[in-house]
Design an enzyme around this catalytic site. Structure first.
Site, PDB file in Angstrom:
ATOM      1  N   GLU A   1      -1.183  -4.048  11.708  1.00  0.00           N
ATOM      2  CA  GLU A   1      -0.407  -3.650  10.527  1.00  0.00           C
ATOM      3  C   GLU A   1       1.053  -4.084  10.693  1.00  0.00           C
ATOM      4  O   GLU A   1       1.697  -4.522   9.747  1.00  0.00           O
ATOM      5  CB  GLU A   1      -0.494  -2.139  10.355  1.00  0.00           C
ATOM      6  CG  GLU A   1      -0.033  -1.668   8.990  1.00  0.00           C
ATOM      7  CD  GLU A   1      -0.268  -0.189   8.801  1.00  0.00           C
ATOM      8  OE1 GLU A   1      -1.139   0.160   7.991  1.00  0.00           O
ATOM      9  OE2 GLU A   1       0.402   0.626   9.470  1.00  0.00           O
TER      10      GLU A   1
ATOM     11  N   CYS B   1       5.828   6.436   4.898  1.00  0.00           N
ATOM     12  CA  CYS B   1       4.662   5.637   4.474  1.00  0.00           C
ATOM     13  C   CYS B   1       4.124   6.107   3.127  1.00  0.00           C
ATOM     14  O   CYS B   1       3.245   5.470   2.540  1.00  0.00           O
ATOM     15  CB  CYS B   1       3.546   5.709   5.521  1.00  0.00           C
ATOM     16  SG  CYS B   1       4.041   5.019   7.092  1.00  0.00           S
TER      17      CYS B   1
ATOM     18  N   HIS C   1       2.977  -4.966   4.035  1.00  0.00           N
ATOM     19  CA  HIS C   1       2.861  -5.558   5.372  1.00  0.00           C
ATOM     20  C   HIS C   1       2.301  -6.978   5.282  1.00  0.00           C
ATOM     21  O   HIS C   1       1.591  -7.315   4.340  1.00  0.00           O
ATOM     22  CB  HIS C   1       1.892  -4.733   6.244  1.00  0.00           C
ATOM     23  CG  HIS C   1       2.321  -3.324   6.475  1.00  0.00           C
ATOM     24  ND1 HIS C   1       3.382  -2.988   7.270  1.00  0.00           N
ATOM     25  CD2 HIS C   1       1.836  -2.146   5.994  1.00  0.00           C
ATOM     26  CE1 HIS C   1       3.534  -1.671   7.288  1.00  0.00           C
ATOM     27  NE2 HIS C   1       2.615  -1.133   6.518  1.00  0.00           N
TER      28      HIS C   1
ATOM     29  N   HIS D   1       5.064   0.324  -0.097  1.00  0.00           N
ATOM     30  CA  HIS D   1       5.742  -0.620   0.782  1.00  0.00           C
ATOM     31  C   HIS D   1       4.672  -1.669   1.130  1.00  0.00           C
ATOM     32  O   HIS D   1       3.631  -1.716   0.463  1.00  0.00           O
ATOM     33  CB  HIS D   1       6.308   0.090   2.020  1.00  0.00           C
ATOM     34  CG  HIS D   1       5.276   0.697   2.897  1.00  0.00           C
ATOM     35  ND1 HIS D   1       4.608   1.861   2.567  1.00  0.00           N
ATOM     36  CD2 HIS D   1       4.751   0.297   4.079  1.00  0.00           C
ATOM     37  CE1 HIS D   1       3.742   2.148   3.516  1.00  0.00           C
ATOM     38  NE2 HIS D   1       3.806   1.213   4.439  1.00  0.00           N
TER      39      HIS D   1
ATOM     40  N   HIS E   1       0.849  -1.188   0.000  1.00  0.00           N
ATOM     41  CA  HIS E   1       0.000   0.000   0.000  1.00  0.00           C
ATOM     42  C   HIS E   1       0.890   1.246   0.000  1.00  0.00           C
ATOM     43  O   HIS E   1       2.105   1.170   0.148  1.00  0.00           O
ATOM     44  CB  HIS E   1      -0.999   0.012   1.176  1.00  0.00           C
ATOM     45  CG  HIS E   1      -0.443   0.346   2.524  1.00  0.00           C
ATOM     46  ND1 HIS E   1      -1.197   0.908   3.526  1.00  0.00           N
ATOM     47  CD2 HIS E   1       0.804   0.180   3.045  1.00  0.00           C
ATOM     48  CE1 HIS E   1      -0.445   1.071   4.599  1.00  0.00           C
ATOM     49  NE2 HIS E   1       0.768   0.651   4.339  1.00  0.00           N
TER      50      HIS E   1
ATOM     51  N   ASP F   1      -5.141 -10.299  -0.541  1.00  0.00           N
ATOM     52  CA  ASP F   1      -3.864 -11.002  -0.348  1.00  0.00           C
ATOM     53  C   ASP F   1      -3.030 -10.946  -1.628  1.00  0.00           C
ATOM     54  O   ASP F   1      -3.514 -11.245  -2.724  1.00  0.00           O
ATOM     55  CB  ASP F   1      -4.133 -12.466   0.028  1.00  0.00           C
ATOM     56  CG  ASP F   1      -2.844 -13.179   0.431  1.00  0.00           C
ATOM     57  OD1 ASP F   1      -1.948 -12.538   1.010  1.00  0.00           O
ATOM     58  OD2 ASP F   1      -2.737 -14.387   0.148  1.00  0.00           O
ATOM     59  N   HIS F   2      -1.764 -10.558  -1.445  1.00  0.00           N
ATOM     60  CA  HIS F   2      -0.840 -10.419  -2.583  1.00  0.00           C
ATOM     61  C   HIS F   2      -1.334  -9.387  -3.586  1.00  0.00           C
ATOM     62  O   HIS F   2      -1.151  -9.549  -4.803  1.00  0.00           O
ATOM     63  CB  HIS F   2      -0.546 -11.782  -3.237  1.00  0.00           C
ATOM     64  CG  HIS F   2       0.383 -12.625  -2.413  1.00  0.00           C
ATOM     65  ND1 HIS F   2      -0.028 -13.263  -1.276  1.00  0.00           N
ATOM     66  CD2 HIS F   2       1.713 -12.888  -2.536  1.00  0.00           C
ATOM     67  CE1 HIS F   2       1.007 -13.910  -0.739  1.00  0.00           C
ATOM     68  NE2 HIS F   2       2.070 -13.701  -1.471  1.00  0.00           N
TER      69      HIS F   2
END
Lengths: 135, 135, 135, 135, 135, 135
Positions: free
Chosen positions: C124, C33, C41, C39, C14, C79-80
């Site tokens: 997070e 951020c 998580h 980047h 994100h 996801d991914h």
């Protein structure tokens, strides 16, 4: 008001099975959790007591005492046991995590004499957790 | 050489009991782990494969493939089972953590075709862990 | 009333960036951020449902069903993925942990038909967690 | 309303001892926690702030700011210290987990200017946790 | 050969200080770890024993016995103590994690009579870990 | 010889994609890890240094110094970055966990001047871990 929590663990077998239903109904509801010979978990239980810390001690309840109560009333009776067969206070109860948490509450509620039992949190696996607050 | 590890979990019942010994001998050796109706654990297994990452992919072995192999050969056969009764490759084996790890090694060793199986690490509880490296 | 929680994980990229502000304003607010290329998580989401366990099953909601709902409605979609670009229900939303938790609530609230959605808890990082209870 | 939590850790020594009581009374109450030369813990503190995320930022409070506040007001003052001796805001307070949590609340309450301090959760060991919500 | 590990925890105070150096040299080397009144940790120790599981029991060493040995020889002597002052086998030793691990090895090596002590792993914090294998 | 380990974390985006292969070949190899806009992880890196503790300090290497080296050489360059785009020492490297661990080794090996770099262990998720020991 401060909430103090003691964490304890136990390892037990159980089987999810409602004897008032047929085997195929049990399979439909519980699937692999209804395996005839049982399966098991490393349960983690977190017992939370709420109260005002005493001025003299700074404790709501001495966590060593809470550890002893939880050990004597719960852990000694369920650790390395089969929950459907070996545990008197689970007789007639389908041992879902929900029902185990409620049964633990019933056992512990009268035994906590400093502060008031606030919550029983039970981790069945790292992904499945239940909490009962007596509501 | 890089060591790649896939972690998986399963929930199973077991009983530590050597049928060639008397009940009192079993009690003396296994104590509460020998409870007649069994008990259980959330086992964590870590399967480590060693090898040279391929230039084309950067993988020793695709961890998705390793997950599938571990899932198909191990987890599907032991999850939500009684290890003494329900698992073919555990027949005749006392299911101590040591013996489970060795049995998993035997099952997996031939199935890992990229890289080489290096270690089976098995957590029985948060305090008890064993590791087998085929030595 | 029992609170049952299912934990799930997903790995996503994100970028924190408000398109209505200038780049330097974004830098001032979001600092690292707001890195242009994003980047990511390993998010952990805990979905809690509250209800009365059914007498017949001992379940508030079968956690296998809750897993399926969370998997289908949330995990499969995030996801991914890159949360700013790839996820339909996140369009136009700055993907702070707070806003992600609220978006997950909105997606899940209608889908939980046994018990009532009580809380979305989103980790997070190991140090940063948010919780939304629909208040 | 969203609840945002920042987790931080510190390592400190302490001794449970009420100077208004005799040594034998202290031993009876605190047992090994009253060891004359002290003992210590890796404390984990979770600071939770409740509020409405701002439309412009999506933040209740920027967790980097919350980290700075908790670091400056708490961690810098207690980390690698003896809580009975080295910490000004703990003077005259028996450093039970309950009392530490209440002292942290008192220090932080005025310093949180975005959102409202909701809870201080303090882990003394992996088995002992307390929470204070200003009630 | 199987490696079996027992994990145990203890809470202790310590101070890093070399009495053969000046205070300013100690400050330069140990910084905040040299705080005059000490600080403390929840240490986690993992004791690993290597050996061949016995055919009769399936155990390298009964982990209940290993727990007892580690409890009696180590935990009872360091838990809720100040490592520089209260622990006989730490006298004259600067209690860095490295030196504690080596001291534990020395204490335990002769006491493990089934299998052979393979490793002492000591977690001082969640970020700092040392391991000693008798090399 | 003692092995000392410093753990650190970073949050980064990446995409598994070999530019010398077609998109469909990349999809076949990397599946969802090849998502065009990337995804991300909270990586955990454990850097282990082996050596003899110095008599004067009791340290193999001061873990505060190791923290600084890992912070300056690794974490500052990868945290809140896109590993395929933003990181100079990752240019031209497919950022699988295996390749990241090897790249970290290459960066750190010359920088560790007390003791010798022994291992880089990298957790990509809670289930996927790799380790490189320079072999």
């Amino acid at each position: 008001m401060v909430y103090v929590t003691r964490r304890a663990t136990f390892s037990a077998a159980h089987r999810l099975y409602n004897p008032e239903l047929s085997d195929s109904e049990n399979d439909a509801i519980y699937d692999k959790c209804s395996n005839k010979h049982g399966h098991g978990h490393n349960y983690i239980v977190e017992v939370t007591v709420a109260g005002e810390p005493r001025v003299e001690t700074g404790y709501v309840i001495d966590l060593k005492k809470l550890k002893e109560i939880v050990g004597r009333e719960i852990i000694d009776k369920v650790d390395h046991k089969h929950l459907n067969i070996d545990v008197e206070f689970m007789q007639g109860i389908i041992p879902t995590a929900e029902n185990i948490a409620k049964a633990f509450w019933k056992v512990l509620y009268q035994k906590i004499t400093e502060g008031t039992l606030y919550s029983i949190r039970l981790h069945e696996t790292e992904n499945n957790v239940v909490e009962y607050r007596g509501e």
